[in-house]
Scaffold this motif. Structure first.
Motif, mmCIF file in Angstrom:
data_model
loop_
_atom_site.group_PDB
_atom_site.id
_atom_site.type_symbol
_atom_site.label_atom_id
_atom_site.label_comp_id
_atom_site.label_asym_id
_atom_site.label_seq_id
_atom_site.Cartn_x
_atom_site.Cartn_y
_atom_site.Cartn_z
ATOM 1 N N LYS A 127 0.836 -1.205 0.000
ATOM 2 C CA LYS A 127 0.000 0.000 0.000
ATOM 3 C C LYS A 127 0.867 1.249 0.000
ATOM 4 O O LYS A 127 0.628 2.193 -0.775
ATOM 5 C CB LYS A 127 -0.936 0.020 1.208
ATOM 6 N N GLY A 128 1.898 1.276 0.843
ATOM 7 C CA GLY A 128 2.799 2.425 0.866
ATOM 8 C C GLY A 128 3.506 2.616 -0.456
ATOM 9 O O GLY A 128 3.660 3.740 -0.946
ATOM 10 N N ASP A 185 -1.999 6.318 6.129
ATOM 11 C CA ASP A 185 -0.574 6.431 5.800
ATOM 12 C C ASP A 185 -0.437 7.423 4.644
ATOM 13 O O ASP A 185 -1.159 7.325 3.650
ATOM 14 C CB ASP A 185 0.015 5.074 5.437
ATOM 15 N N ALA A 221 3.803 7.218 8.314
ATOM 16 C CA ALA A 221 3.068 5.954 8.442
ATOM 17 C C ALA A 221 2.952 5.580 9.912
ATOM 18 O O ALA A 221 3.914 5.727 10.672
ATOM 19 C CB ALA A 221 3.773 4.838 7.683
ATOM 20 N N SER A 263 1.552 2.526 12.717
ATOM 21 C CA SER A 263 1.077 1.169 12.991
ATOM 22 C C SER A 263 0.635 1.070 14.441
ATOM 23 O O SER A 263 1.142 1.776 15.306
ATOM 24 C CB SER A 263 2.182 0.140 12.730
ATOM 25 N N LEU A 276 7.010 6.465 1.291
ATOM 26 C CA LEU A 276 6.062 5.655 2.052
ATOM 27 C C LEU A 276 6.306 4.160 1.877
ATOM 28 O O LEU A 276 5.875 3.368 2.709
ATOM 29 C CB LEU A 276 4.624 6.016 1.637
ATOM 30 N N THR A 277 6.994 3.757 0.823
ATOM 31 C CA THR A 277 7.354 2.340 0.688
ATOM 32 C C THR A 277 8.098 1.874 1.931
ATOM 33 O O THR A 277 7.767 0.854 2.546
ATOM 34 C CB THR A 277 8.233 2.119 -0.555
ATOM 35 N N ASP A 335 6.031 2.696 5.539
ATOM 36 C CA ASP A 335 4.977 1.721 5.823
ATOM 37 C C ASP A 335 5.571 0.438 6.396
ATOM 38 O O ASP A 335 5.145 -0.068 7.445
ATOM 39 C CB ASP A 335 4.220 1.438 4.519
ATOM 40 N N THR A 365 5.574 -1.017 10.499
ATOM 41 C CA THR A 365 5.133 -2.376 10.828
ATOM 42 C C THR A 365 6.223 -3.137 11.583
ATOM 43 O O THR A 365 5.957 -3.751 12.623
ATOM 44 C CB THR A 365 4.767 -3.138 9.543
#
Length: 251
Positions: free
Chosen positions: A97-98, A123, A157, A159, A191-192, A195, A199
């Motif tokens: 998603k990121g 995010d 982002a 979590s 954001l890749t 994200d 996590t």
């Protein structure tokens, strides 16, 4: 992808608007394509079929190879706390998603957009600015614990269990992380990575702060289960000078 995406796009003027609208159309089409290829809820998506061994990687869209390459890099960086392969399954949703949001923002930037804020389920990828992004209070719904300010490319982002319950586990134990925080926010250029690193850091529990301190161009901010906060040494430079009232609203 089972969540809401929102775009905020600024142009330099009316002369650029048509080109930017074309970029927005391409970005939306790209997000729908990513959902078709990577959704683990679609039995016939490429990622589902690949996970079941029905097709080989070379039979998949080139995007699958790229995403799995990013996943492998983040798995190595996090010593396995981020992984797209847990148990016998294949699930890159902690990164894809990121990655998709970051790519969509690049499309809009290349189309001539002056500034872009794309929010994918909380995010966020930013281009240009200025932008202000509130970090939600996981223990006080509707409130904020901090505000990030950006004048250039930046990703934010978060979590944690506040929105979806406990859905991130320590991959070594299969249980909730030891010393798990209420929320953990990662800020970095793309954001890749943000994200995936949010996590991984959440899954690390009490190890997260030291790990984030050692990463280049990456900062973290966490709210602990008892309401205290911690942040990495460089996070303060991203904070906006916006005082918050006791109810968590911007003053």
């Amino acid at each position: 992808m089972g969540t809401v995406f929102s775009f905020d796009v600024r142009t330099f003027g009316a002369a650029d608007e048509q080109r930017v609208r074309a970029g927005l159309t391409a970005a939306l089409e790209g997000l729908h394509h990513v959902d078709e290829v990577f959704s683990t809820y679609r039995a016939q998506s490429q990622i589902s079929r690949l996970g079941r061994g029905e097709i080989a990687l070379e039979d998949c869209d080139a995007d699958v190879t790229e995403v799995l390459r990013h996943c492998a890099a983040e798995e190595r960086l996090s010593d396995g706390y981020f992984t797209a392969r847990y148990g016998s399954g294949l699930d890159p949703t902690g990164l894809v998603k990121g990655w998709a949001v970051e790519r969509a923002v690049r499309m809009l930037a290349s189309s001539g957009a002056a500034a872009v804020c794309l929010n994918g389920g909380g995010d966020i990828q930013l281009h240009g600015g200025p932008w202000r992004v509130g970090i939600s209070d996981p223990l006080g719904p509707g409130g904020l614990v901090a505000v990030v300010e950006a004048h250039r490319t930046l990703a934010v982002a978060t979590s944690g269990p506040a929105e979806r319950g406990c859905h991130i586990v320590d991959p070594g134990t299969g249980r909730p992380p030891k010393g798990a925080v209420a929320s953990l926010t990662v800020v970095c250029p793309g954001l890749t990575q943000a994200d995936a690193r949010a996590t991984a850091a959440y899954a690390m529990g009490e190890r997260a702060r030291d790990w984030l301190e050692g990463l280049p161009d990456t900062e973290g901010f966490a709210v602990t289960a008892d309401g205290a906060v911690w942040q990495t040494s460089g996070f303060a430079r991203h904070l906006a000078a916006v005082p918050l009232r006791p109810d968590g609203k911007a003053a």
